[in-house]
Motif scaffolding. Structure first.
Motif, PDB file in Angstrom:
ATOM      1  N   VAL A  62     -11.693   0.195   4.226  1.00  0.00           N
ATOM      2  CA  VAL A  62     -10.659   1.185   4.536  1.00  0.00           C
ATOM      3  C   VAL A  62     -11.039   1.909   5.827  1.00  0.00           C
ATOM      4  O   VAL A  62     -12.203   2.246   6.042  1.00  0.00           O
ATOM      5  N   LEU A  87     -14.861   1.688  -4.000  1.00  0.00           N
ATOM      6  CA  LEU A  87     -14.042   0.583  -3.500  1.00  0.00           C
ATOM      7  C   LEU A  87     -14.661  -0.752  -3.908  1.00  0.00           C
ATOM      8  O   LEU A  87     -15.884  -0.911  -3.867  1.00  0.00           O
ATOM      9  N   LEU A 115      -2.951   0.087  -4.139  1.00  0.00           N
ATOM     10  CA  LEU A 115      -2.880  -1.201  -3.446  1.00  0.00           C
ATOM     11  C   LEU A 115      -2.467  -2.277  -4.432  1.00  0.00           C
ATOM     12  O   LEU A 115      -3.109  -2.463  -5.472  1.00  0.00           O
ATOM     13  N   VAL A 169       0.851  -1.185   0.000  1.00  0.00           N
ATOM     14  CA  VAL A 169       0.000   0.000   0.000  1.00  0.00           C
ATOM     15  C   VAL A 169       0.888   1.237   0.000  1.00  0.00           C
ATOM     16  O   VAL A 169       1.788   1.366   0.819  1.00  0.00           O
ATOM     17  N   LEU A 195     -12.953  -4.945  -0.208  1.00  0.00           N
ATOM     18  CA  LEU A 195     -12.005  -4.061   0.482  1.00  0.00           C
ATOM     19  C   LEU A 195     -12.737  -3.180   1.493  1.00  0.00           C
ATOM     20  O   LEU A 195     -13.834  -2.703   1.236  1.00  0.00           O
ATOM     21  N   THR A 231      -5.641   2.018   7.202  1.00  0.00           N
ATOM     22  CA  THR A 231      -5.678   0.558   7.202  1.00  0.00           C
ATOM     23  C   THR A 231      -6.569   0.077   6.064  1.00  0.00           C
ATOM     24  O   THR A 231      -7.689   0.589   5.894  1.00  0.00           O
ATOM     25  N   VAL A 232      -6.062  -0.859   5.293  1.00  0.00           N
ATOM     26  CA  VAL A 232      -6.842  -1.481   4.217  1.00  0.00           C
ATOM     27  C   VAL A 232      -7.026  -2.957   4.567  1.00  0.00           C
ATOM     28  O   VAL A 232      -6.048  -3.663   4.821  1.00  0.00           O
ATOM     29  N   GLN A 286      -8.376  -6.572   3.211  1.00  0.00           N
ATOM     30  CA  GLN A 286      -8.841  -7.417   2.113  1.00  0.00           C
ATOM     31  C   GLN A 286      -9.728  -8.514   2.695  1.00  0.00           C
ATOM     32  O   GLN A 286      -9.398  -9.105   3.731  1.00  0.00           O
ATOM     33  N   THR A 305     -16.179   4.724   3.241  1.00  0.00           N
ATOM     34  CA  THR A 305     -16.160   3.771   2.121  1.00  0.00           C
ATOM     35  C   THR A 305     -16.821   4.349   0.867  1.00  0.00           C
ATOM     36  O   THR A 305     -16.598   3.845  -0.227  1.00  0.00           O
TER      37      THR A 305
END
Length: 289
Positions: free
Chosen positions: A192, A186, A91, A73, A190, A204-205, A207, A179
């Protein structure tokens, strides 16, 4: 016997004179010092327009996000006072070498409630001090202690807002307006989150992957956390989801560090004044000046 009594009376007279000076002079000197420090702290939360040196719309500051543990990231966040005015994030998805890019829509800003709240608590502390200016005459030590407790409460709350990010559940992060800030939108896998931790702006991301209905995994929804770990599960809509990867990047905001130092120094000054007042507790509890 008479000599001892007169000595005690003399000592009391000296102590009372010292306490009178403390209430009438020393207290106001400390209050002035506190106001000066907190005004400096307040200015850190409303950075002046570039080059003007005066208060106004806060200037924009760009911060490059990074991490010593990952380069998956990367991005730049633009901070304007207590709001994120722009975000540009890349990302890298390792499993298929895909590169995702998402940025804030041009018409959107994201308020950082932690910064806004900290600034409001500082303003409240300044207001409390301003109401006891040089013309105000403190009559008892208890009155000073009450004021110091009220100021310290606001400063502690201000500091805690920056040092203690909110604990959120994954559904709360999914439901957050953050979001919906991005263009393109997005992907559904994902999440965020953005928050302040001490003097750092953190991104912070998460998955995600869907748990199949026939999955043998024991589904246990995760509780609230500042940072969720891989394996954390939650339900969103009709789906059960699990965090597969977590990417956290951050950057230092120098003026937040300044503000935290100002809070610490101010709290120490308040405590020192409380300690001085308490030395004379046997007098101020019943004798006003």
């Amino acid at each position: 016997m008479a000599t001892a009594m007169s000595a005690t009376a003399a000592e009391r007279a000296v102590l009372e004179e010292e306490f009178r000076w403390l209430l009438h002079d020393e207290v106001h000197a400390v209050l002035r010092q506190l106001q000066d420090i907190l005004k400096e702290a307040s200015l850190r939360f409303t950075l002046p327009c570039s080059g003007t040196g005066t208060e106004g719309p806060a200037k924009q500051e760009n911060f490059i996000l990074g991490s010593c543990s990952t380069d998956q990231v990367k991005g730049v966040l633009t901070l304007q006072g207590d709001a994120l005015s722009q975000a540009d994030v890349n990302l890298k998805i390792p499993r298929n070498n895909q590169l995702l890019h998402f940025a804030f829509r041009e018409d959107k800003q994201w308020k950082l409630q932690q910064i806004q709240d900290a600034r409001n608590h500082v303003s409240q502390a300044i207001y409390l001090l301003a109401n006891r200016d040089e013309s105000y005459q403190f009559r008892t030590g208890a009155e000073v202690l009450k004021l110091m407790d009220a100021v310290m409460l606001q400063l502690t709350r201000a500091r805690n807002r920056l040092t203690t990010p909110a604990t959120l559940t994954l559904p709360e992060i999914a439901a957050s307006g953050l979001t919906r800030m991005f263009a393109p939108a997005l992907p559904s896998d994902l999440l965020v989150n953005v928050y302040i931790n001490l003097n750092k702006l953190c991104l912070t991301v998460y998955q995600l992957h869907a748990l199949q209905p026939n999955s043998t995994k024991n589904f246990r929804p995760a509780g609230g956390a500042v940072l969720h770990s891989p394996g954390a599960m939650f339900e969103w809509g009709s789906q059960r989801l699990e965090v597969s990867h977590v990417h956290k990047v951050e950057c230092v905001i120098p003026w937040l560090n300044d503000a935290l130092v100002f809070f610490t120094v101010s709290l120490q000054l308040c405590q020192q004044l409380k300690d001085k007042i308490s030395v004379f507790s046997s007098y101020w509890s019943y004798r006003p000046f």
